[in-house]
Design an enzyme around this catalytic site. Structure first.
Site, PDB file in Angstrom:
ATOM      1  N   GLY A  61     -39.257   5.182  -6.531  1.00  0.00           N
ATOM      2  CA  GLY A  61     -39.790   3.829  -6.356  1.00  0.00           C
ATOM      3  C   GLY A  61     -40.395   3.661  -4.984  1.00  0.00           C
ATOM      4  O   GLY A  61     -40.677   4.640  -4.302  1.00  0.00           O
ATOM      5  N   ASN A  62     -40.592   2.429  -4.572  1.00  0.00           N
ATOM      6  CA  ASN A  62     -41.073   2.174  -3.214  1.00  0.00           C
ATOM      7  C   ASN A  62     -40.484   0.859  -2.715  1.00  0.00           C
ATOM      8  O   ASN A  62     -39.784   0.163  -3.446  1.00  0.00           O
ATOM      9  CB  ASN A  62     -42.604   2.169  -3.169  1.00  0.00           C
ATOM     10  CG  ASN A  62     -43.192   1.093  -4.061  1.00  0.00           C
ATOM     11  OD1 ASN A  62     -42.984  -0.093  -3.837  1.00  0.00           O
ATOM     12  ND2 ASN A  62     -43.904   1.511  -5.094  1.00  0.00           N
ATOM     13  N   ARG A  63     -40.775   0.494  -1.475  1.00  0.00           N
ATOM     14  CA  ARG A  63     -40.084  -0.623  -0.832  1.00  0.00           C
ATOM     15  C   ARG A  63     -40.685  -1.988  -1.145  1.00  0.00           C
ATOM     16  O   ARG A  63     -40.254  -2.992  -0.588  1.00  0.00           O
ATOM     17  CB  ARG A  63     -40.086  -0.402   0.683  1.00  0.00           C
ATOM     18  CG  ARG A  63     -39.064   0.634   1.129  1.00  0.00           C
ATOM     19  CD  ARG A  63     -39.265   0.985   2.594  1.00  0.00           C
ATOM     20  NE  ARG A  63     -39.630  -0.175   3.396  1.00  0.00           N
ATOM     21  CZ  ARG A  63     -40.425  -0.129   4.468  1.00  0.00           C
ATOM     22  NH1 ARG A  63     -40.940   1.010   4.841  1.00  0.00           N
ATOM     23  NH2 ARG A  63     -40.694  -1.234   5.131  1.00  0.00           N
TER      24      ARG A  63
END
Ligand code: CTP
Length: 425
Positions: free
Chosen positions: A225-227
């Site tokens: 995923g990412n932030r």
């Protein structure tokens, strides 16, 4: 008008509703105490708020409490000396009449067109849109007569219902449907009425927003995923809804609560997001691609849990490219529509944003640098540069993500409202 909850963060307009007049009707139910906060929030947004209490409401909360937060005398008496035409003036001058809490008795009287006290008389005399927030005991709310009265009110042009919510009711009453809607939702419902008033180009327009991160599964318990927190997409969706648009927000798992009134399509992976976008893109008058999409996914996700004992010290993965959602969607948009992309960069912002603008066929692109303080992922504020095919790069100062959303929507609105072929930008 950039409506919203009371200002927070940098460069938020501090009184976006100044010049607006709101009549806030308060009926006699235990939720009347929450109406004081509502009156305060509406006032902080700049509106002149005239509170009209029913006789029963005075048993729960004093007129003086409302005067304290609005700076204007609260009204109760239809027959007060000197106030002969008060109901007509209040009704005529109001931009919005909001009744919160609206009790079963008020709803019954309003549905039958009665004018038996100051509040119902104002409602009958006014041509302004009416926002009704019912709140009562769950049994009263479930009563067929109450439901029929509410249904009758809701079908009237200009009437909007907010709630009730399901949750804890008065002490000893347990929980159920009948609780006053969240104050922020009532504020937003009033905001949409005020924001749609000028019938800007977004009123009635269909707006698609992508937001949040995507998650690409590695196995049954892990993902790539990412932030991204989803704050930008959510602010855009909320701001567009407040201007009267019908908004669909296609979002990956986000850290913020869904904006009120917006149709939320929750997805996890990039491919699910692509499918959800493709399902509605041909109807969109504007599409804003704010999602932080994972460009790659693990080539083969394991169905079970990958165990350390099986993998050892080195886990090698091969990745496959995900679809480019925006690049696939923009060519499917109808003539005259507006597309907006985002470009998250670490250097050469304008040059790279220009490349993406052309490559993906956007009308506008919003660039920001990932490495800046108080900007980008997770922050409540952002510093962006906006450019377009016929719009020179404009660097904006740091401002709240809601204020950034308003700037973007101003540009979209100008383009949608421009005569054919005009840039409006
Ligand atoms: N975007 C998209 N689908 C993808 C990747 C990006 O819809 N698979 C959209 C984003 O929502 C954004 C724009 O394309 O509006 C640019 O995204 P960005 O991540 O900045 O660029 P990429 O195209 O992914 O290129 P790179 O990561 O190489 O900079």
């Amino acid at each position: 008008m950039s409506s919203g909850r009371p200002a927070q963060g940098a460069r938020e307009p501090c009184a976006p509703w100044s010049g607006s007049r709101i009549v806030l009707g308060v009926c006699g139910g235990i939720a009347a105490y929450k109406a004081v906060q509502l009156a305060r929030d509406l006032t902080l947004l700049g509106a002149a708020v005239d509170v009209v209490l029913t006789e029963a409401a005075r048993n729960f909360v004093a007129p003086l409490s409302f005067e304290g937060v609005t700076g204007r005398g609260a009204l109760v008496d239809l027959f007060a000396v000197g106030g002969a035409a008060l109901h007509v003036t209040l009704g005529r001058e109001a931009d919005c009449v909001c009744v919160a809490p609206a009790t079963a008795d008020f709803i019954a009287r309003a549905a039958s067109g009665r004018a038996s006290d100051l509040l119902t008389t104002v409602v009958v005399a006014s041509r302004a849109p009416v926002v009704i927030a019912p709140a009562m005991n769950d049994g009263m709310y479930a009563h067929p007569r109450t439901r029929a009265n509410l249904a009758a009110l809701e079908t009237r042009p200009g009437y909007h219902r907010v709630g009730p919510a399901t949750g804890l009711l008065a002490a000893g009453e347990g929980s159920g449907p009948g609780r006053l809607a969240d104050i922020g939702e009532i504020v937003d419902a009033v905001g949409r009425v005020l924001g749609s008033r000028g019938r800007g180009a977004l009123a009635g327009a269909k707006v698609l927003v992508t937001g949040g991160p995507t998650r690409e599964p590695l196995d049954a318990v892990r993902y790539l995923g990412n932030r991204s927190s989803g704050k930008t997409g959510f602010a855009l969706a909320r701001a567009a809804w407040l201007r009267g648009a019908d908004v669909t927000l296609v979002t990956g798992p986000a850290a913020v609560a869904a904006p009120y009134g917006v149709e939320v399509v929750a997805v996890e992976t990039a491919r699910q997001m692509r499918d959800a976008v493709q399902a509605v893109i041909d109807e969109a008058d504007a599409a804003i691609f704010a999602a932080a999409v994972a460009d790659y996914r693990p080539g083969s996700a394991s169905r079970g849990k990958v165990r350390r004992s099986e993998i050892g010290n080195r886990w090698e993965l091969a990745f496959e490219a995900n679809p480019d959602i925006a690049a696939e969607a923009v060519p499917c948009m109808k003539a005259g529509s507006v597309s907006v992309g985002f470009a998250l960069e670490i250097s050469d912002l304008v040059a790279r944003a220009e490349e993406k603008l052309t490559a993906k066929g956007f009308d506008l692109i919003v660039g920001n640098l990932a490495c800046e303080a108080d900007a980008g992922f997770e922050a409540d504020t952002n510093r962006v540069t906006i450019l377009g095919r016929d719009v020179r790069a404009r660097e904006l100062p740091r401002m709240s993500k809601f204020a950034v959303a308003c700037e973007i929507l101003d540009l979209i609105e100008a383009r949608l409202g421009a005569p054919e072929g005009g840039s409006g930008g």
